[in-house]
Design an enzyme around this catalytic site. Structure first.
Site, mmCIF file in Angstrom:
data_model
loop_
_atom_site.group_PDB
_atom_site.id
_atom_site.type_symbol
_atom_site.label_atom_id
_atom_site.label_comp_id
_atom_site.label_asym_id
_atom_site.label_seq_id
_atom_site.Cartn_x
_atom_site.Cartn_y
_atom_site.Cartn_z
ATOM 1 N N GLY A 91 -17.023 12.808 102.911
ATOM 2 C CA GLY A 91 -16.165 11.916 102.148
ATOM 3 C C GLY A 91 -16.814 11.359 100.902
ATOM 4 O O GLY A 91 -16.279 10.422 100.293
ATOM 5 N N THR A 110 -17.094 12.761 97.943
ATOM 6 C CA THR A 110 -16.274 13.037 96.761
ATOM 7 C C THR A 110 -15.078 12.092 96.695
ATOM 8 O O THR A 110 -14.722 11.581 95.623
ATOM 9 C CB THR A 110 -15.799 14.492 96.755
ATOM 10 N N GLU A 135 -21.404 15.608 90.659
ATOM 11 C CA GLU A 135 -22.758 15.696 91.206
ATOM 12 C C GLU A 135 -23.708 16.233 90.133
ATOM 13 O O GLU A 135 -23.395 17.184 89.434
ATOM 14 C CB GLU A 135 -22.783 16.620 92.423
ATOM 15 N N ARG A 155 -15.776 25.961 105.277
ATOM 16 C CA ARG A 155 -15.781 26.129 103.817
ATOM 17 C C ARG A 155 -17.030 26.834 103.308
ATOM 18 O O ARG A 155 -17.221 26.969 102.103
ATOM 19 C CB ARG A 155 -15.632 24.773 103.137
ATOM 20 N N ASP A 208 -10.636 20.319 95.283
ATOM 21 C CA ASP A 208 -9.220 20.610 95.488
ATOM 22 C C ASP A 208 -8.564 19.664 96.482
ATOM 23 O O ASP A 208 -7.336 19.569 96.549
ATOM 24 C CB ASP A 208 -9.035 22.060 95.941
ATOM 25 N N PRO A 226 -3.235 12.143 97.128
ATOM 26 C CA PRO A 226 -3.486 10.751 97.525
ATOM 27 C C PRO A 226 -4.267 10.714 98.835
ATOM 28 O O PRO A 226 -4.380 11.730 99.544
ATOM 29 C CB PRO A 226 -2.084 10.170 97.700
ATOM 30 N N VAL A 227 -4.790 9.562 99.179
ATOM 31 C CA VAL A 227 -5.490 9.394 100.451
ATOM 32 C C VAL A 227 -4.544 9.773 101.583
ATOM 33 O O VAL A 227 -3.428 9.269 101.674
ATOM 34 C CB VAL A 227 -5.968 7.936 100.624
#
Length: 459
Positions: free
Chosen positions: A91, A93, A110, A206, A298, A303-304
């Site tokens: 989390g 990002t 980063e 990922r 992405d 939104p959250v």
């Protein structure tokens, strides 16, 4: 010059009085000598030569100007820098995007170089031999600390737009939290914590490459997650609650306003509702800049939401699930139940449920935004691959080996033998340097004109 002229006039007027003249001469000489010595001492103090004082650059020399507003911002190692870190896929990002939405904070992408520099310094310190070599060369800890601090500060300040509060987001930076706390005494740290099972599943799914992690093995990744998180969490406790705040990803997602108020209060930054709507600032002038190389870019275009909370459930092998408590004891220490599948993280706020409805209603819009980011990533990857291939063809890549049919024939053994014959026998190191009697080692003149072959590196 003025002092000398005054002395000459005084001595000339008092020449008839020999005793007084003698006393005046002694006094004038002593006064001039004192002034010269005082001037020399002041000059040495200014140059940092006295008492081995280090030169310190004034903070006013560190100024960056906002081209849009013409405002100037000073920055220094004493400013309250914000560091966001934790395990990748925890989390970090999302946290930096929400802070980046605040008008007074700038985090940016980063840097990647800052954690590598900190890791390199740790390697120097761990190696007794390397540390001794650095000390021998005059690279004491204060010298290295000043150099690293200056470099890190310049990177953070200048890799994005200026702002009243500067922030850095490099996940593994917080593996050096206690060191950063020493060199940036007013820095503040947000340690992102997430259920290790979700973190590891996201890393493997990922294909996020992390040095030392076998991303084909849940068992290995969970062990490495436990070690890394334990180190960062212990350092967070060590620097204290005034400087480090653990932020649980699940709670940030379930209760974003509550936790953002807590985070901004910790950072002493005024509340602004824009932090709850980071998606509106992405790609806007003066808004949030996202890296096309970061894996989670992405995801934060939405939104959250709750999408990533329990995606890991049912994906971890049963033998690993059975050994979870032993593999990752930090789960229980951080308040997670290693036996719960799925776990109960809590109930989301109405704000988050409304976000979920927005995403469902405008699903095509959000999918389009995600696809755009993914396509941009592919374009960047393609350009980088083309550049890499071009460098290989042009011979810029030292690791590149030409195909067999184009490779020039080279007999390394014969080349080394020919070189040694031209140079003659290589003297012993102790013979090559002569001692001048004062403990200094200088090149021996008899070896100064030794013949050098065409490939000196091969001798």
């Amino acid at each position: 010059m003025i002092a000398n002229s005054i002395v000459r006039h005084v001595l000339r007027d008092m020449a008839r009085y020999s005793k007084i003249r003698t006393l005046a001469t002694v006094f004038a000489t002593a006064s001039i000598t004192f002034l010269l010595l005082q001037s020399t001492c002041d000059e040495k103090k200014m140059m940092g030569g006295l008492n081995n004082q280090r030169m310190v650059q004034r903070s006013t020399d560190h100024v960056i100007k906002d081209k849009q507003t013409d405002k100037e911002y000073e920055y220094s190692r004493d400013m309250p820098l914000i560091f966001i870190g934790g395990m990748p896929r925890s989390g970090t990002t999302l946290m930096r995007a929400m802070l980046d939405a605040h008008p007074d904070v700038r985090c940016g992408e980063e840097t990647r170089v800052i954690p590598r520099l900190l890791s390199m310094r740790q390697q120097w310190r761990k190696s007794v031999k390397e540390h001794a070599r650095l000390l021998e060369a005059g690279l004491t800890d204060p010298v290295i600390d000043d150099a690293l601090t200056a470099f890190i500060l310049e990177i953070i300040a200048k890799h994005g737009d200026p702002a009243p509060r500067l922030c850095n987001k490099d996940p593994f930076t917080l593996k050096s939290m206690t060191y950063l706390h020493d060199v940036f005494p007013h820095g503040q740290y947000l340690l992102m914590i997430r259920d290790g099972r979700a973190t590891v599943h996201s890393i493997i799914e990922r294909k996020v490459t992390i040095t030392g992690f076998d991303i084909t093995s849940y068992r290995d990744c969970l062990k490495k997650w436990n070690t890394a998180v334990e180190s960062m969490y212990n350092q967070c406790l060590q620097v204290g609650p005034q400087w480090c705040l653990p932020v649980y990803y699940e709670q940030l997602v379930l209760h974003p306003e509550e936790w953002m108020r807590k985070i901004l209060g910790f950072l002493k930054v005024d509340w602004d509702t824009s932090v709850l709507h980071h998606e509106d600032a992405i790609g806007k002038p003066g808004g949030i800049s996202l890296s096309r190389r970061e894996r989670s870019t992405d995801q934060v275009v939405k939104p959250v939401n709750l999408e990533a909370l329990s995606k890991w459930v049912g994906k971890i092998p049963k033998d690993v699930v059975d050994d979870m408590a032993k593999l990752a004891p930090m789960l229980a220490r951080l308040g997670y139940d290693p036996r719960a599948n799925p776990p109960n993280y809590g109930k989301p706020d109405k704000f988050v449920l409304d976000n979920e409805d927005r995403i469902m209603k405008d699903n095509e819009k959000w999918q389009h935004n995600m696809q755009q980011v993914q396509e941009q990533k592919k374009v960047v990857d393609k350009l980088l691959e083309q550049e890499k291939q071009r460098d290989k063809v042009e011979g810029k890549d030292p690791s590149y080996i030409p195909p067999q049919d184009k490779r020039p024939s080279l007999n390394i053994a014969k080349l080394q033998q020919d070189t040694r014959e031209k140079q003659g026998p290589r003297p012993h190191q102790d013979e090559e340097f002569a001692n001048n009697g004062h403990g200094e080692r200088r090149p021996n003149p008899k070896f100064a004109k030794r013949a050098e072959g065409p490939y000196p590196a091969l001798r």
